[in-house]
Design a protein around this motif. Structure first.
Motif, short mmCIF file in Angstrom:
data_model
loop_
_atom_site.label_atom_id
_atom_site.label_comp_id
_atom_site.label_asym_id
_atom_site.label_seq_id
_atom_site.Cartn_x
_atom_site.Cartn_y
_atom_site.Cartn_z
N LYS A 1 44.08 39.84 92.90
CA LYS A 1 44.05 40.65 91.68
C LYS A 1 45.21 40.14 90.33
O LYS A 1 45.20 39.29 89.61
N VAL A 2 46.60 40.06 91.44
CA VAL A 2 47.56 38.45 90.97
C VAL A 2 47.03 36.84 90.72
O VAL A 2 46.73 37.04 89.44
N ALA B 1 46.32 36.11 86.16
CA ALA B 1 46.95 34.82 85.96
C ALA B 1 45.82 34.37 85.02
O ALA B 1 45.65 33.32 84.14
N ALA B 2 44.19 34.32 85.34
CA ALA B 2 43.21 33.44 84.36
C ALA B 2 43.37 34.16 83.25
O ALA B 2 42.38 33.52 82.61
N LEU B 3 43.22 35.56 82.87
CA LEU B 3 43.01 36.15 82.17
C LEU B 3 44.09 35.66 81.19
O LEU B 3 44.00 36.03 79.61
N ALA C 1 34.44 37.58 88.66
CA ALA C 1 35.25 38.17 88.49
C ALA C 1 36.26 38.81 87.57
O ALA C 1 36.78 39.21 87.90
N THR C 2 36.96 38.12 86.99
CA THR C 2 37.78 37.97 85.71
C THR C 2 37.24 39.08 85.06
O THR C 2 37.49 40.16 84.30
N VAL C 3 35.96 39.11 84.25
CA VAL C 3 35.33 40.01 83.51
C VAL C 3 35.43 41.61 84.54
O VAL C 3 35.68 42.74 83.76
N LEU D 1 38.62 36.98 75.57
CA LEU D 1 38.03 36.74 76.16
C LEU D 1 35.98 36.70 75.49
O LEU D 1 35.59 36.25 75.98
N ASN D 2 36.23 37.88 75.40
CA ASN D 2 35.26 38.29 74.34
C ASN D 2 35.17 37.06 73.14
O ASN D 2 33.36 36.89 72.38
#
Length: 217
Positions: A19-20, A24-26, A65-67, A112-113
């Motif tokens: 999750k961490v 971070a990716a987000l 996985a991020t989405v 993201l979108n």
């Protein structure tokens, strides 16, 4: 594209460390847009690229996985199919609507979108398809059983669960998402989101609520 080594829908399959990494990716997506790399994520999350490849397969696997992790923040309150009543159905729909509005109005979802839309038009990679499959389509798969349970309990009337879901989605979203994507600085407070969730749910029940039967509205 390699298959990601983790399969996320509600977020329960993730370890705290994973999750961490996804958070971070987000954050990197918000800051850097489509310049997201495995190296940058590994550096931001203080882990090795080897670990990222082990967990997610490749960059597309990481994006998937991020989405999924972002979409998992939209909770679907479980309902008791045998004892479902109007109050519990309404609560489940309101929770979904509130969570979804909070997610789509967050900086991470907006970023993201925006990246997904730009990639879909350029054919750069599969991010647009990833966002659709693990965002909107995944949410439909999770909420439709609640709608079906409402129909079985004679609380809802519809012939097509997908059409009913699309109606509810539209009542919740209205023009909020497109305005946010275009840079409108909407003030979406918790109180405003809660009110919108209640309003959308009541509008949906007015359209699809059963008019006859022992538990009719």
């Amino acid at each position: 594209m390699l298959q990601a080594s983790v399969d996320i829908d509600t977020g329960e399959a993730l370890t705290e460390r994973q999750k961490v990494v996804l958070d971070a990716a987000l954050r990197l997506l918000v800051e850097e847009g489509d310049h997201l790399t495995m190296t940058a994520v590994a550096r931001r999350a203080s882990c090795s690229k080897e670990t990222l490849y082990k967990w997610f397969g490749d960059r597309d696997g990481l994006l998937t996985a991020t989405v999924q992790w972002q979409a998992s923040k939209v909770r679907v309150m479980p309902v008791d199919r045998k004892g479902l009543d109007l109050a519990s159905l309404t609560a489940s729909l309101e929770r979904f609507a509130s969570d979804w509005l909070k997610v789509i109005s967050s900086d991470t979802s907006i970023a993201l979108n925006r990246v997904a839309v730009s990639h879909a038009s350029s054919g750069k990679d599969d991010l647009g398809a990833i966002v659709l499959e693990n965002g909107r389509f995944a949410l439909a798969r999770r909420l439709k059983p609640v709608l079906e349970a409402g129909r079985q309990a004679e609380l809802l009337e519809f012939s097509d669960a997908e059409a009913a879901f699309r109606t509810f989605f539209g009542l919740v979203a209205r023009d909020v998402q497109i305005r946010l994507l275009l840079g409108d600085r909407l003030e979406l407070t918790d109180a405003a989101i809660g009110g919108d969730a209640v309003r959308a749910t009541q509008q949906f029940l007015a359209l699809y609520g059963a008019k006859t039967g022992p538990q009719g509205l």
